[in-house]
Design a protein around this motif. Sequence first.
Motif: not given
Length: 894
Positions: A345, A342, A349
């Motif tokens: 991501s 992750d 973000y």
Amino acid sequence: MFIINIFIYFSIIISRISILNAQYDHYGGYDSLQNSASIPIGLLTDQNTEQMNIVFDHAIEVANEELGLAMTSLKAEVNYGDAYHSYGKLCRMLETGIAGVFGPSSRHTAVHLMSICDAMDIPHIYSYMSEYSEGFNLHPHPADLSKALYSLITAFEWSRFIFLYESAEYLSILNELNSLFGMNGPIVTVLRYDMQLNGNYKPVLRRVRKSKDNRIVVVGSTDTVPEFLNQAQQVGIINEDYSYIIGNLDFQAFDLEEYKYSEANITSFRLFSPEKMAVKELMQKMGYKNEQDDFRNGSCPITVEMALTYDAVQLFAETLKNLPFKPVSQNCSQRTESVRDDGSSFKNYMRTLRLKERLLTGPIYFEGNVRKGYHLDVIELQPSGIVKVGTWSEERDYRPERLAPTNSQFDNIDNSLANKTFIILLSVPNKPYASLVESYKQLEGNSQYEGYGVDLIMELADKLGFNFTFKNGGNDYGSYNKTSNESTGMLREIMHGHADLAITDLTITSERQEAIEFSIPFMNLGIAILFLKPQKAQPELFTFMDPFSEEVWWFLGLSFLGVSLSFFILGRLSPSEWDNPYPCIEEPEELENQFTIGNSIWFTTGALLQQGSEIGPKALSTRTVASFWWFFTLIVVSSYTANLAAFLTIEKPQSLINSVDDLADNKDGVVYGAKRTGSTRNFFLNSEDERYIKMNKFMTEHPEYLTETNQEGVDRVKISTQYAFLMESTSIEYNTKRECNLKKIGDALDEKGYGIAMRKNWPHRGKLNNALLQLQEQGVLEKMKNKWWNEVGSGICATKEDAPEATALAMDNLEGVFFVLLVGSCCALLYGVVSWMLFIIKKARHFKVPLKEAFLEEFQFLIDFNNYVRVLKNSDSIYSRSRQSSVSVGSIGQ
């Protein structure tokens, strides 16, 4: 190149991993973090380690408290520029499962560590200036610094200057400057001040002293610029003859005591103001307790690296709040890939966030990998220390805010608004002045409000340096009773000290000024009438007559009769219009005239209606009249047809009222009202104008037409066809942009202004007025008004222009064609009369009869309008007694 270096480091580390494990035994607490619910983040420092650790811990503490997180710090000191040593420290941290890495300061080291973090998908945040966009960097991009320098150089109108730079990495600033200036830019002399790479800048500075240029731009690192200033003073080029722009954002952190009285004009930038409350709190954490000793001359010991690290932690924490990121232990010594699932991501973000709260350097958002959102203070070194003289932002460029220079750091300290916090009243909801922000999140504090008044206070706070807290003061603006010395609403809050300022659509009135004071008006307006737009009128029976005005119709009728009469008269005058009724008989006994009264009218009518007739003029005079009449009818009929189409296609709105006089007379049953309390109602209560006295009496006798708020009045106008509402013209303008069926009727009834309310003898009123004047001169007030009136929530009615009204054509539009017809008819009549007289003379000579008797006989026949037949052989005619009587009249006419 970076990949090759990484492979080299990997090979070295693999061979010596056991040594590194023994070397970092003092990280014994690392292993315990793996089983903890906390989220560790790492800091690597190679400069100012003690201060950076304090900043890092304080930033984590603030973020944890504000966002409810459980971040912890993991810190390690490394040697400056030692990538190998730093790599070992980083790997030891990665084994604990840290969520992110911050630092170090060394550019060379940070580049290598960034490669490791990217390979393992761990966020790496650094805080030095770089033209490359790898990783996360909150430092302003060199291209943006070039724009700031360009704005300042342009504002100062420098036609030539010297550009001094430290090393090649700063040439990107020069390249961007050259592209901004273009071909017609100033003359620039470029010199590298660290030519010998030994810290001795004096050879280059002596060249500057011998140059004829005395305006200098300096770009360099925080390590070299202070020494540059010291050596420049030793060389003798820091005096009143030289002007400097220092392109380093740590200028306020330098020791500038020696240069304050040099009289040199030294200008620079800063990324944050030391007067911010968050900056002061951080300074206290760092041990700066006595403000006068440690925070003197406008300087600030907090560097840009410290401030950006603080903000980076806040950005990282905000991402953690919205996107949980569980630390995972990773091993640098393994050749197999160990990458977080992750990680990408999380980093993506982070780049999408727009953060405004809890920051030192201003709002943060990213365009690609480049940080945006900040603005720079333009600062100047004066005898009193560092003074803010303007601001720069990418949207607004350089905006000067220069105040008169002071000679002491304590001048006007009691009247300064810096670091003061004011309670400011708003009226919520009251668009566009103030309203609640529409958001799916629960907003608190100042962030929950938006509007014109909110933006204006932010602009003033930005200029004057004060802090503020908004408070909803309700819809009761208040009134003041001189007899009892009592006030209500917002006025009472300000008079009793419960609030410092009030900003809304609060009108400056003499009554209110007896209780409080106002700033200069930030907006001018007047009372006007809000009413429904005129509705489409029902078609009338004779709508087809609308294209021409009544005056035109009268003249058209008179022209029709005049031309018909002209044909009748000229037909009798002209011999050519007397025809043989029996063409087979060569010598007829009588002749007939086709232009009888009926035929003349029929011919004129046929031409007018574009239909023609069987009658054809033969004489020159009648043909002349016919030609001018045909031309006349062509223009008139075309004009009528065109205007009739407009009347049939364009709606003809009809308003019940068109002025305040119609309203005062309750024309067509229209009633009206205003806000129950406020300056609009007081205007009618105190007016001496007969119309307004009459209107005040009506509103007093009908309190049911008064409203508690302006919005209630607007809503009542929308649902009623016979209700008008009296309110300020600015509010009417706002509503008519969004409600397409509403319109302002007539002109404003008075002139007044909105002002910021404050208590009597408020000590900062002069500074507030001066700031308002600057905003007005710079066009900021007009831009804000355009934003909240014409942009935010607008556009519904702005694109639909009002259809032009169809107006009847008047004589002003057609008098030319009438004139042409009149002149043509008169000329034809004149020609007809002259031709008739010549014909009589010729005929009298031919028959050898007295001219007088011939004229008398012809005239009598001419005025015998009932007779359309001319007998050629009449015993009563004087021509029958002539020896030439056997000759026909037609032969004479020929």
